[in-house]
Motif scaffolding. Structure first.
Motif, mmCIF file in Angstrom:
data_model
loop_
_atom_site.group_PDB
_atom_site.id
_atom_site.type_symbol
_atom_site.label_atom_id
_atom_site.label_comp_id
_atom_site.label_asym_id
_atom_site.label_seq_id
_atom_site.Cartn_x
_atom_site.Cartn_y
_atom_site.Cartn_z
ATOM 1 N N THR A 1 0.869 -1.167 0.000
ATOM 2 C CA THR A 1 0.000 0.000 0.000
ATOM 3 C C THR A 1 0.906 1.216 0.000
ATOM 4 N N VAL A 2 0.878 1.950 -1.105
ATOM 5 C CA VAL A 2 1.736 3.124 -1.277
ATOM 6 C C VAL A 2 0.855 4.327 -1.588
ATOM 7 N N ASN A 3 0.986 5.337 -0.758
ATOM 8 C CA ASN A 3 0.207 6.571 -0.929
ATOM 9 C C ASN A 3 -1.282 6.281 -1.052
ATOM 10 N N GLY A 4 -1.746 5.320 -0.235
ATOM 11 C CA GLY A 4 -3.166 5.009 -0.160
ATOM 12 C C GLY A 4 -3.692 4.046 -1.197
ATOM 13 N N LYS A 5 -2.830 3.539 -2.064
ATOM 14 C CA LYS A 5 -3.278 2.633 -3.119
ATOM 15 C C LYS A 5 -2.537 1.306 -3.034
ATOM 16 N N ALA A 6 -3.266 0.213 -3.255
ATOM 17 C CA ALA A 6 -2.642 -1.108 -3.332
ATOM 18 C C ALA A 6 -1.912 -1.211 -4.666
ATOM 19 N N VAL A 7 -0.646 -1.613 -4.602
ATOM 20 C CA VAL A 7 0.188 -1.710 -5.783
ATOM 21 C C VAL A 7 0.907 -3.048 -5.760
ATOM 22 N N THR A 8 0.898 -3.757 -6.872
ATOM 23 C CA THR A 8 1.623 -5.017 -6.983
ATOM 24 C C THR A 8 2.925 -4.757 -7.717
ATOM 25 N N VAL A 9 4.019 -5.219 -7.118
ATOM 26 C CA VAL A 9 5.343 -5.045 -7.715
ATOM 27 C C VAL A 9 6.015 -6.396 -7.869
ATOM 28 N N ASN A 10 6.954 -6.462 -8.782
ATOM 29 C CA ASN A 10 7.721 -7.673 -9.018
ATOM 30 C C ASN A 10 9.154 -7.411 -8.587
ATOM 31 N N ALA A 11 9.499 -7.832 -7.368
ATOM 32 C CA ALA A 11 10.840 -7.597 -6.830
ATOM 33 C C ALA A 11 11.151 -8.659 -5.779
ATOM 34 N N GLU A 12 12.428 -8.903 -5.595
ATOM 35 C CA GLU A 12 12.873 -9.858 -4.575
ATOM 36 C C GLU A 12 12.628 -9.273 -3.182
ATOM 37 N N PRO A 13 12.373 -10.130 -2.196
ATOM 38 C CA PRO A 13 12.077 -9.654 -0.834
ATOM 39 C C PRO A 13 13.171 -8.789 -0.214
ATOM 40 N N ASP A 14 14.437 -9.006 -0.613
ATOM 41 C CA ASP A 14 15.528 -8.224 -0.034
ATOM 42 C C ASP A 14 15.837 -6.944 -0.807
ATOM 43 N N THR A 15 15.048 -6.640 -1.818
ATOM 44 C CA THR A 15 15.237 -5.407 -2.587
ATOM 45 C C THR A 15 14.920 -4.210 -1.697
ATOM 46 N N PRO A 16 15.818 -3.231 -1.657
ATOM 47 C CA PRO A 16 15.512 -2.033 -0.866
ATOM 48 C C PRO A 16 14.241 -1.346 -1.368
ATOM 49 N N LEU A 17 13.418 -0.908 -0.446
ATOM 50 C CA LEU A 17 12.182 -0.218 -0.772
ATOM 51 C C LEU A 17 12.437 0.953 -1.720
ATOM 52 N N LEU A 18 13.540 1.649 -1.538
ATOM 53 C CA LEU A 18 13.884 2.781 -2.397
ATOM 54 C C LEU A 18 13.868 2.389 -3.867
ATOM 55 N N TRP A 19 14.450 1.250 -4.192
ATOM 56 C CA TRP A 19 14.539 0.835 -5.596
ATOM 57 C C TRP A 19 13.183 0.395 -6.131
ATOM 58 N N VAL A 20 12.334 -0.143 -5.266
ATOM 59 C CA VAL A 20 10.976 -0.489 -5.685
ATOM 60 C C VAL A 20 10.202 0.793 -5.997
ATOM 61 N N LEU A 21 10.303 1.776 -5.105
ATOM 62 C CA LEU A 21 9.590 3.039 -5.304
ATOM 63 C C LEU A 21 10.065 3.752 -6.567
ATOM 64 N N ARG A 22 11.365 3.875 -6.719
ATOM 65 C CA ARG A 22 11.916 4.618 -7.853
ATOM 66 C C ARG A 22 11.855 3.825 -9.153
ATOM 67 N N GLY A 23 12.248 2.556 -9.111
ATOM 68 C CA GLY A 23 12.362 1.757 -10.330
ATOM 69 C C GLY A 23 11.069 1.124 -10.793
ATOM 70 N N GLU A 24 10.396 0.451 -9.895
ATOM 71 C CA GLU A 24 9.166 -0.257 -10.247
ATOM 72 C C GLU A 24 7.969 0.691 -10.361
ATOM 73 N N MET A 25 7.914 1.690 -9.479
ATOM 74 C CA MET A 25 6.731 2.541 -9.396
ATOM 75 C C MET A 25 6.928 3.938 -9.987
#
Length: 153
Positions: A6-30
């Motif tokens: 849940t990011v900024n009030g919305k459910a979002v599905t991402v494809n990333a490994e569990p140990d991926t830093p949240l920063l890279w998910v936010l910037r790269g995936e989203m």
């Protein structure tokens, strides 16, 4: 691996490994690039986001640590404290290069939500993990005081 956040009030599905830093998910995936990469070691605060309202360094927060908690980035920061801070940042002319500012605002907003009328010591404690390479600390402190007066009033 697929994970729902849940990011900024919305459910979002991402494809990333569990140990991926949240920063890279936010910037790269989203493509939420308001959260900045600074040091990668949780020392500078440029990557600060909120997890359930608490400021955390997303560069060292693995995706698996987020769980069901709400992630708020600078793009989703809302409320009277956030509005007061943005206005105060402009009024006091805080920004110089601007690189650290999203992290500064995230930490300042968390402070004002917990401590509506912070002292200088409160501000120093809450902001101690945020580095400004331009040295705008006096303006940041002044803007937080201005925002506190406006958010409370």
């Amino acid at each position: 691996m697929t994970t729902t956040l849940t990011v900024n009030g919305k459910a979002v599905t991402v494809n990333a490994e569990p140990d991926t830093p949240l920063l890279w998910v936010l910037r790269g995936e989203m493509q939420l690039v308001g959260t900045k990469f600074g040091c990668g070691k949780a020392l500078c605060g440029a990557c600060t986001v909120h997890l359930d309202g608490e400021p955390v360094r997303s560069c060292v927060t693995p995706l698996e640590a987020v769980g069901s908690r709400e992630v708020t980035t600078i793009e989703g920061l809302k409320g009277r404290e956030a509005d007061a801070l943005r206005n105060a940042w402009t009024e006091v002319d805080v920004v110089q290069c601007g690189y650290c500012q999203s992290g500064q605002l995230m930490s300042a907003c968390a402070l004002l939500k917990k401590t509506p009328n912070p002292t200088d010591d409160d501000i120093s404690g809450a902001m101690s993990g945020n580095i400004c390479r331009c040295g705008t600390y006096p303006r940041i402190r002044a803007a937080i005081h201005v925002a506190a007066r406006k958010a409370v009033g």
